[in-house]
Design a protein around this motif. Structure first.
Motif, short mmCIF file in Angstrom:
data_model
loop_
_atom_site.label_atom_id
_atom_site.label_comp_id
_atom_site.label_asym_id
_atom_site.label_seq_id
_atom_site.Cartn_x
_atom_site.Cartn_y
_atom_site.Cartn_z
N MET A 281 -2.97 -11.26 3.48
CA MET A 281 -3.71 -10.84 4.67
C MET A 281 -4.59 -11.96 5.21
SD MET A 281 -4.79 -6.92 3.73
CE MET A 281 -5.48 -6.69 5.36
N GLN A 282 -5.27 -12.68 4.32
CA GLN A 282 -6.11 -13.77 4.78
C GLN A 282 -5.28 -14.89 5.41
OE1 GLN A 282 -9.06 -15.27 2.09
NE2 GLN A 282 -9.62 -13.24 1.35
N THR A 283 -4.13 -15.17 4.81
CA THR A 283 -3.27 -16.23 5.35
C THR A 283 -2.78 -15.87 6.75
OG1 THR A 283 -2.55 -16.87 3.13
CG2 THR A 283 -1.16 -17.55 4.97
N ASN A 284 -2.30 -14.63 6.93
CA ASN A 284 -1.81 -14.22 8.24
C ASN A 284 -2.91 -14.28 9.30
OD1 ASN A 284 0.75 -13.75 7.22
ND2 ASN A 284 0.36 -11.58 6.81
N SER A 285 -4.11 -13.82 8.93
CA SER A 285 -5.22 -13.85 9.89
C SER A 285 -5.60 -15.28 10.25
CB SER A 285 -6.43 -13.11 9.30
OG SER A 285 -6.12 -11.76 9.03
N ALA B 108 3.25 4.47 -4.60
CA ALA B 108 4.24 4.63 -3.54
C ALA B 108 4.30 3.40 -2.64
CB ALA B 108 3.90 5.87 -2.71
N LEU B 109 3.13 2.85 -2.29
CA LEU B 109 3.10 1.66 -1.44
C LEU B 109 3.81 0.49 -2.11
CD1 LEU B 109 -0.56 1.85 -0.07
CD2 LEU B 109 1.54 2.08 1.27
N ARG B 110 3.58 0.31 -3.38
CA ARG B 110 4.22 -0.81 -4.08
C ARG B 110 5.72 -0.60 -4.19
NH1 ARG B 110 -0.94 -0.58 -8.09
NH2 ARG B 110 -2.30 -1.88 -6.78
N ALA B 111 6.15 0.65 -4.34
CA ALA B 111 7.59 0.92 -4.35
C ALA B 111 8.19 0.64 -2.98
CB ALA B 111 7.83 2.37 -4.75
N GLU B 112 7.47 1.02 -1.92
CA GLU B 112 7.94 0.70 -0.56
C GLU B 112 8.11 -0.80 -0.39
OE1 GLU B 112 5.04 3.55 1.76
OE2 GLU B 112 6.61 2.78 3.08
N LEU C 14 -2.54 -3.03 5.12
CA LEU C 14 -3.78 -2.41 5.61
C LEU C 14 -4.06 -1.11 4.88
CD1 LEU C 14 -3.44 -3.02 9.46
CD2 LEU C 14 -5.05 -4.10 7.90
N THR C 15 -3.01 -0.31 4.63
CA THR C 15 -3.20 0.94 3.91
C THR C 15 -3.66 0.68 2.48
OG1 THR C 15 -1.45 1.96 5.23
CG2 THR C 15 -2.07 3.07 3.20
N GLU C 16 -3.03 -0.29 1.84
CA GLU C 16 -3.42 -0.60 0.46
C GLU C 16 -4.85 -1.15 0.40
OE1 GLU C 16 -0.62 -2.96 -1.62
OE2 GLU C 16 -1.93 -3.29 -3.36
N ALA C 17 -5.20 -1.97 1.38
CA ALA C 17 -6.55 -2.52 1.40
C ALA C 17 -7.58 -1.41 1.56
CB ALA C 17 -6.69 -3.54 2.53
N SER C 18 -7.28 -0.42 2.39
CA SER C 18 -8.23 0.68 2.57
C SER C 18 -8.36 1.52 1.31
CB SER C 18 -7.79 1.56 3.75
OG SER C 18 -6.57 2.21 3.46
N LEU C 19 -7.26 1.63 0.53
CA LEU C 19 -7.32 2.39 -0.72
C LEU C 19 -8.08 1.63 -1.81
CD1 LEU C 19 -3.66 3.76 -0.84
CD2 LEU C 19 -5.73 5.09 -0.45
N LEU C 20 -7.86 0.34 -1.88
CA LEU C 20 -8.48 -0.44 -2.94
C LEU C 20 -9.97 -0.64 -2.71
CD1 LEU C 20 -5.79 -3.20 -3.57
CD2 LEU C 20 -6.38 -1.30 -5.06
#
Length: 551
Positions: free
Chosen positions: A267-271, A508-512, A539-545
């Protein structure tokens, strides 16, 4: 202090260019606005003078921009469209060098043939960044966009290598086609090998560092930012193409999935890349504008280099050479498409009708940009015997005029042509993305079912019933996503349910994500689709973590 002051002015100009575009009564492409701002800053009222050092320009701006383009270039499309990309990036470049060289020498006899070839090499690279900026927001057909991206990636190197040989011929007065061909192959292959080797080595080092828990995100992002510069400088120091080395490094790092599984780093690299690309692209066009008043001021001196003549002669030269470039590109694309259709017929494939509109769009999309200006400014001032490089001022003026002409023509003609192209109702990219999301959701549900079964079979698990409830709620979000009511009354049970839900969602996110990488590996989806979906998952994983876990 002057360098700091100038740098801050350039950054401010780039930042304000977008605001200024919104205030203009008519819509103008951002490159033209930034060039105009740069030209205005160089006028006597402001007096900002920045001498464009071509060597410094190539080191500072070109590697990161080409590295980012290589990183984003879909690997599947680059492989499938290799023939048309190579035909444009290599074949068209060589044809352009030869035709422009002979035409310039015929039109301006004071320009030696070798110097004409140098101008042809300078004008052969196209600028994909400028194309996207002048399209007016109108969508390109996906296949055509990928071809243009691949062409711009590769023709920078082929054009600059051709320029190297043309300058050598102008300086020494001798040229060997066999030696030049062999050198070209070695320089290009060496550049590609250097970039691939450096990127692969970097990915292996990062893998070991991550295994040793030396996984500081900021440090890894900073190291990644240095890769394009390292690839370019290493390639140039070895005598091969530094530009191709930077491109190959970007494509290789994308292929080896060096950021796979590293949420914060990705995420940091893309931004950071998005910000750097915006700033660097803007500065490139502002710098181009800053050179325009100086180039125009030397127009009279340029005419004296080749004999008598007025300003209209220079304008005629620019118009004529631009016309040669457009006609050459149009005919080359027409022949290329004819050959591709013939090949499809021989293989009994469906052959769509040859579209004149698509050929015109592809022709006008061959705009010239910053690399052309930097390349022409890199022409030497003198030859080996100490005399001035023949007609250097004229060549610089013509190159600058062709850049402005191609940008203006593209900005006026491309948007209406693109809007008139009928795209399919069901965009293949959208269809592919839906398929990828469906496949990823199926794998997520499988992973959740396996997790639920494991907890159900554990009779001693006090949360097995709760786990089953939460698992069903999480899976409901995938078929389709619902938000069932929670009738739990005990606050501890609610908090525990949220914790279980978070863990299940992360599973689930990691399986996706793993399924998406598998689909990309099997060429079922391309890198562009992968990146779009990964951005949502990240973004979803970041909000969960939460912020405390993103390191």
């Amino acid at each position: 202090m002057d360098i700091v002051f100038t740098s801050l002015i350039l950054l401010l100009t780039v930042a304000l260019s977008g605001v200024l575009m919104g205030l203009l009564p008519i819509a103008l492409p951002k490159p033209l606005v930034q060039i105009a701002i740069g030209a205005g800053l160089a006028l006597p009222g402001f007096g900002l003078h920045v001498s464009l050092d071509p060597e410094l320009f190539f080191v500072l701006f070109i590697p990161p921009l080409l590295f980012a383009d290589g990183w984003r270039m879909p690997r599947r499309e680059f492989r499938r469209l290799g023939v048309p990309i190579a035909a444009l990036a290599l074949g068209l470049v060589m044809v352009t060098v030869v035709l422009v060289g002979y035409f310039v020498h015929w039109m301006i006899p004071a320009v030696p043939l070798a110097a004409g070839f140098a101008l042809g090499a300078v004008l052969s690279p196209t600028d994909a960044v400028a194309v996207s900026a002048i399209s007016g927001g109108a969508p390109f057909p996906p296949r055509l966009l990928h071809i243009l991206q691949g062409e711009a990636l590769m023709n920078d190197a082929s054009g600059l290598v051709a320029l190297r040989f043309a300058i050598a011929a102008a300086l020494t007065g001798s040229f060997s086609l066999a030696d030049a061909t062999l050198s070209f192959v070695l320089i290009a292959a060496g550049g590609l090998a250097t970039g691939v080797g450096l990127a692969w080595s970097f990915s292996q080092v990062r893998r070991y560092l991550t295994r040793w828990r030396a996984d500081d995100t900021s440090s890894h992002v900073a190291l990644l930012m240095l890769i394009p510069f390292a690839a370019y400088l290493l390639g140039e120091s070895l005598g091969v193409s530094g530009i191709l080395s930077a491109v190959a490094a970007g494509m290789t790092l994308n292929s080896v999935n060096t950021l796979r599984g590293e949420l914060a780093t990705r995420m940091q690299t893309n931004s950071l890349w998005s910000i750097l690309e915006f700033v660097f692209n803007g500065i490139v066009f502002v710098l181009l504008g800053l050179q325009m008043p100086k180039i125009l001021g030397h127009a009279s001196d340029s005419m004296r280099e080749i004999g008598d003549g007025g300003w209209w002669h220079l304008g005629l030269f620019i118009a004529a050479i631009t016309g040669v470039l457009l006609v050459t590109r149009y005919l080359w694309i027409w022949v290329l498409l004819r050959l591709m259709l013939l090949r499809a017929r021989l293989k009994n494939r469906d052959t769509p009708r040859l579209s004149t509109r698509i050929i015109a769009i592809t022709t006008l999309a061959g705009v010239r940009g910053a690399i052309t200006l930097a390349a022409v400014l890199s022409l030497p001032l003198a030859v080996e015997d100490g005399t001035a490089f023949p007609a250097r001022g004229v060549l610089v003026f013509i190159a600058a005029g062709v850049i402005l002409t191609s940008l203006t023509l593209g900005s006026l003609c491309l948007p209406p042509l693109l809007r008139s192209v009928k795209l399919p109702d069901d965009d293949p990219r959208a269809r592919e993305e839906r398929h990828a999301r469906t496949q990823a959701a199926r794998e997520a549900i499988k992973a959740l079912e396996a997790e639920q079964k494991r907890h159900t079979q554990d009779a001693e698990d006090p949360d097995s019933t709760l786990h089953a409830e939460v698992s069903a709620r999480v899976m409901a979000g995938y078929k389709p996503r619902l938000d069932p009511d929670n009738d739990a009354e005990d606050s501890r049970r609610i908090r525990r349910g949220f914790d279980i839900e978070k863990q299940l969602r992360l599973t689930a996110l990691r399986a996706e994500r793993e399924e998406l990488y598998r689909l990309r590996q099997n060429a079922d989806i391309n890198d562009e689709t992968l990146r779009r979906i990964l951005a949502d998952l990240d973004l979803t994983e970041a909000s969960l973590l939460g912020p405390t876990h993103r390191h």
